[in-house]
Design an enzyme around this catalytic site. Structure first.
Site, PDB file in Angstrom:
ATOM      1  N   LYS A  31     -23.039 -33.612 -10.633  1.00 38.42           N
ATOM      2  CA  LYS A  31     -23.721 -33.397  -9.510  1.00 38.42           C
ATOM      3  C   LYS A  31     -24.944 -33.996  -9.787  1.00 38.42           C
ATOM      4  O   LYS A  31     -25.972 -33.715 -10.521  1.00 38.42           O
ATOM      5  CB  LYS A  31     -23.874 -32.135  -8.925  1.00 38.42           C
ATOM      6  CG  LYS A  31     -22.753 -31.560  -9.033  1.00 38.42           C
ATOM      7  CD  LYS A  31     -22.815 -30.021  -7.978  1.00 38.42           C
ATOM      8  CE  LYS A  31     -21.528 -29.181  -7.938  1.00 38.42           C
ATOM      9  NZ  LYS A  31     -20.706 -28.991  -9.156  1.00 38.42           N
TER      10      LYS A  31
ATOM     11  N   PRO B 164     -25.030  -9.791 -68.809  1.00 34.48           N
ATOM     12  CA  PRO B 164     -25.962  -8.788 -69.048  1.00 34.48           C
ATOM     13  C   PRO B 164     -26.412  -8.075 -68.099  1.00 34.48           C
ATOM     14  O   PRO B 164     -27.248  -6.744 -67.919  1.00 34.48           O
ATOM     15  CB  PRO B 164     -27.179  -9.536 -69.848  1.00 34.48           C
ATOM     16  CG  PRO B 164     -26.968 -10.810 -69.597  1.00 34.48           C
ATOM     17  CD  PRO B 164     -25.630 -11.185 -69.120  1.00 34.48           C
TER      18      PRO B 164
ATOM     19  N   ASP C   9     -19.654 -32.818 -16.781  1.00 38.28           N
ATOM     20  CA  ASP C   9     -20.825 -32.590 -15.887  1.00 38.28           C
ATOM     21  C   ASP C   9     -21.660 -33.847 -16.404  1.00 38.28           C
ATOM     22  O   ASP C   9     -21.826 -34.392 -17.435  1.00 38.28           O
ATOM     23  CB  ASP C   9     -21.288 -31.247 -15.971  1.00 38.28           C
ATOM     24  CG  ASP C   9     -20.776 -30.247 -15.321  1.00 38.28           C
ATOM     25  OD1 ASP C   9     -19.844 -30.395 -14.647  1.00 38.28           O
ATOM     26  OD2 ASP C   9     -21.129 -28.925 -15.593  1.00 38.28           O
TER      27      ASP C   9
ATOM     28  N   MET D 146     -32.118 -23.870 -12.785  1.00 37.02           N
ATOM     29  CA  MET D 146     -31.918 -24.625 -11.572  1.00 37.02           C
ATOM     30  C   MET D 146     -33.220 -24.409 -10.475  1.00 37.02           C
ATOM     31  O   MET D 146     -32.979 -24.106  -9.423  1.00 37.02           O
ATOM     32  CB  MET D 146     -30.850 -24.346 -10.792  1.00 37.02           C
ATOM     33  CG  MET D 146     -29.254 -24.984 -11.440  1.00 37.02           C
ATOM     34  SD  MET D 146     -27.832 -24.766 -10.604  1.00 37.02           S
ATOM     35  CE  MET D 146     -27.396 -23.148 -11.244  1.00 37.02           C
TER      36      MET D 146
ATOM     37  N   GLY E  94     -23.707 -25.954 -21.168  1.00 32.91           N
ATOM     38  CA  GLY E  94     -23.903 -24.415 -21.551  1.00 32.91           C
ATOM     39  C   GLY E  94     -22.535 -23.701 -21.391  1.00 32.91           C
ATOM     40  O   GLY E  94     -21.723 -24.181 -22.296  1.00 32.91           O
ATOM     41  N   ASP E  95     -22.313 -22.851 -20.864  1.00 28.35           N
ATOM     42  CA  ASP E  95     -21.296 -21.727 -20.936  1.00 28.35           C
ATOM     43  C   ASP E  95     -20.680 -22.183 -19.552  1.00 28.35           C
ATOM     44  O   ASP E  95     -21.342 -22.060 -18.329  1.00 28.35           O
ATOM     45  CB  ASP E  95     -21.574 -20.402 -20.914  1.00 28.35           C
ATOM     46  CG  ASP E  95     -20.539 -19.527 -21.205  1.00 28.35           C
ATOM     47  OD1 ASP E  95     -19.833 -19.286 -22.159  1.00 28.35           O
ATOM     48  OD2 ASP E  95     -20.134 -19.100 -19.930  1.00 28.35           O
TER      49      ASP E  95
HETATM   50  N1  SAH Z   1     -23.677 -23.397 -17.377  1.00 32.61           N
HETATM   51  C1  SAH Z   1     -24.820 -23.934 -17.685  1.00 32.61           C
HETATM   52  C2  SAH Z   1     -25.944 -23.785 -16.336  1.00 32.61           C
HETATM   53  C3  SAH Z   1     -25.617 -24.623 -15.424  1.00 32.61           C
HETATM   54  S1  SAH Z   1     -26.783 -24.660 -14.189  1.00 32.61           S
HETATM   55  C4  SAH Z   1     -25.415 -23.342 -18.996  1.00 32.61           C
HETATM   56  O1  SAH Z   1     -24.871 -22.034 -19.250  1.00 32.61           O
HETATM   57  O2  SAH Z   1     -26.286 -23.473 -19.490  1.00 32.61           O
HETATM   58  C5  SAH Z   1     -27.900 -26.226 -14.593  1.00 32.61           C
HETATM   59  C6  SAH Z   1     -28.971 -25.617 -15.247  1.00 32.61           C
HETATM   60  O3  SAH Z   1     -29.224 -25.220 -16.607  1.00 32.61           O
HETATM   61  C7  SAH Z   1     -30.229 -26.783 -15.123  1.00 32.61           C
HETATM   62  O4  SAH Z   1     -30.806 -26.938 -13.777  1.00 32.61           O
HETATM   63  C8  SAH Z   1     -31.332 -26.137 -16.051  1.00 32.61           C
HETATM   64  O5  SAH Z   1     -32.128 -25.129 -15.363  1.00 32.61           O
HETATM   65  C9  SAH Z   1     -30.310 -25.692 -17.005  1.00 32.61           C
HETATM   66  N2  SAH Z   1     -30.121 -26.416 -18.101  1.00 32.61           N
HETATM   67  C10 SAH Z   1     -28.983 -26.931 -18.594  1.00 32.61           C
HETATM   68  N3  SAH Z   1     -29.264 -27.542 -19.691  1.00 32.61           N
HETATM   69  C11 SAH Z   1     -30.423 -27.793 -20.051  1.00 32.61           C
HETATM   70  C12 SAH Z   1     -31.232 -28.049 -21.201  1.00 32.61           C
HETATM   71  N4  SAH Z   1     -30.797 -28.858 -22.458  1.00 32.61           N
HETATM   72  N5  SAH Z   1     -32.684 -27.807 -21.350  1.00 32.61           N
HETATM   73  C13 SAH Z   1     -33.075 -26.943 -20.102  1.00 32.61           C
HETATM   74  N6  SAH Z   1     -32.477 -26.428 -19.314  1.00 32.61           N
HETATM   75  C14 SAH Z   1     -31.166 -26.985 -19.044  1.00 32.61           C
END
Ligand code: SAH
Length: 477
Positions: A273, A45, A251, A385, A304-305
């Site tokens: 590291k 409807p 890592d 970092m 991360g990336d």
């Molecule tokens: N390639 C990664 C960054 C590598 S450098 C990315 O894209 O996330 C590593 C830094 O990333 C750390 O010193 C911190 O500043 C940040 N980092 C990584 N993991 C994190 C988390 N779980 N929470 C907060 N900062 C983070």
């Protein structure tokens, strides 16, 4: 006890299917049928915008009548009224028409599985109508593990069908053995041409299929972003290549749940590291090359990336130099995810139109960041970092003109065990407690915490433009 159900795959193309209902759920059902080429009729409807937006559907705007079932192969209902559902199901039963009733398993002669499609391959997961949520969860799990492997294997298998037949009879191999071989091949990035050559080799050397398979494998490395920690924040592609890896170089910052996705017999190498211990980058790069040349499926897993302050580019260049193919699987960077975990959007309409991601780490041979100039860029500054250098960074930014009361958020271990966040002013950053790994966010958005109900008033305090025009009614932008 109820008899078990019988699964089928229906070819509905060109066949009339009736959808009773005009709401969001009905629209979803109709959409799926249209995608499979069915001749779809909707009766209701009233139609929701989602239903009105569907192309290739005939809509009849009135209540259901039994005559709507004329010429219908399959009926699906998504109506609120249980009595109407029961009436349709009964009439469909009389006419031997299969009936699916959304959310009413008792009235279903057909239940719909959760579906993962990959080309011509359909993976359907059913709980026989008992828990659609569990079905879709399981479907996601399976899809993540498979990646697009099955359709690639299918393409390969179709392209080499006659050779496969020959192999099967000459070697007495099962189809499963053959698909295993193609899958191994495919995972190594071999082209179809190479797969065919492998099959030809295998026919010529039936005694040494293992050797033939390793020799024909082209070296290949996956540079994979693992996201900020929580493994649910990884991509489906990352999960798929991890599950297929023979060896994973990871890592220190990679979350433990992430490593659970690696096959139990794969080798894990921690090249992270840590203070007092660092595996030199050149060693990691040459290890990647060497492992790839051994014919192993290598994953380089990075937090991360891979390309955001992760030295992924150096590894990519080293692999290129050595003639090793590689694929980059991007990840969710902590530069975005860590602020988000603390309720901080790195950009916000009217508040921050840009975000700059910088390293606070000072390394030899790396040009250091011009913090004073950065102070003039505006928007949000995200420092990775940066814990050790935070006093210097804050000082330089203030010298460059950033106000001492600029909001700062420090987010530690985002999306991991022990996650925490602290706020302060820029002139307090030097003395704020902070431990790596932490992401430092500097700029007006760092005052936000979108998780809290106080967020809106905090944002409003920043000025009238901080909330988009949608929230404030027309006339603002
Ligand atoms: N390639 C990664 C960054 C590598 S450098 C990315 O894209 O996330 C590593 C830094 O990333 C750390 O010193 C911190 O500043 C940040 N980092 C990584 N993991 C994190 C988390 N779980 N929470 C907060 N900062 C983070």
């Amino acid at each position: 006890m109820r008899a078990p159900s019988y699964p089928v795959v229906l070819r509905v193309a060109g066949r009339r299917c009736l959808v009773v209902g005009g709401g969001t759920v009905a629209a979803q059902k109709a959409k799926g049928l249209v995608a499979s080429g069915a001749d779809v009729v909707m009766v209701a409807p009233w139609f929701a915008p989602e239903s009105l937006a569907l192309d290739g559907v005939r809509r009849i705007e009135r209540r259901y009548r039994d005559e709507d079932l004329d010429d219908v192969w399959l009926v699906t209902t998504a109506v609120d009224d249980e009595a109407v559902t029961a009436e349709i199901a009964a009439e469909a039963g009389n006419r031997r028409i299969w009936c699916n009733a959304a959310d009413r398993p008792a009235h279903c002669s057909v239940t719909l599985p959760a579906v993962h499609r990959d080309g011509d391959i359909i993976v359907a997961v059913s709980t026989d109508g008992r828990s659609p949520g569990l079905s879709s969860w399981l479907r996601n799990r399976i899809a993540a593990n498979l990646g697009d492997l099955p359709s690639r294997v299918l393409t390969e298998a179709v392209a080499t069908r006659s050779r496969l037949r020959a192999l099967r009879s000459s070697e007495g191999l099962s189809w499963h053995d053959l698909f295993d071989r193609i899958a191994d091949h495919d995972a190594s990035g071999a082209s179809r041409h190479e797969a065919e050559r492998f099959l030809a080799d295998a026919v010529a050397a039936p005694d040494a299929p293992e050797q033939a398979s390793t020799a024909a494998r082209r070296p290949r490395v996956h540079l994979v972003g693992a996201g900020p920690g929580d493994r649910d924040l990884m991509t489906l592609r990352a999960a798929a290549v991890l599950a297929e890896a023979d060896v994973v170089l990871h890592d220190a910052l990679v979350g433990t749940g992430v490593l659970d996705l690696v096959a139990p017999d794969a080798e894990l190498i921690d090249v992270g590291k840590r203070p007092g211990r660092a595996v030199p980058q050149e060693l990691i790069s040459s290890l990647l090359v060497e492992l790839a040349h051994q014919g192993r499926r290598v994953v380089r897993l990075k937090g991360g990336d891979p390309f955001v302050l992760g030295r992924g580019g150096e590894e990519a260049l080293a692999l290129q130099d050595a003639g090793v193919d590689y694929e980059v699987v991007p990840g969710v960077s902590s530069a975005i995810a860590a602020p988000a975990a603390a309720g901080v959007p790195v950009t916000h309409r009217g508040v921050a139109a840009a975000v700059t991601i910088v390293t606070g780490h000072r390394a030899e041979g790396v040009p250091s960041v011009d913090w004073r100039a950065l102070a003039g860029v505006g928007g949000t500054i995200v420092v990775l970092m940066g814990v050790a250098q935070r006093a210097l960074i804050a000082g330089e930014l203030m010298t460059g003109g950033l106000a001492p009361d600029t909001p700062v958020a420090v987010v530690e271990r985002a999306t991991q065990d022990g996650e925490s966040s602290r706020r302060c002013r820029l002139d307090e950053l030097a003395t704020l407690e902070a431990h790596p790994p932490a992401t430092i966010v500097i700029g007006p958005v760092a005052a936000f915490d979108l998780r809290s109900s106080a967020a809106v008033s905090a944002i409003e305090a920043l000025g009238p433009d901080a909330i988009g025009s949608d929230a404030r009614g027309p006339g603002r932008s």
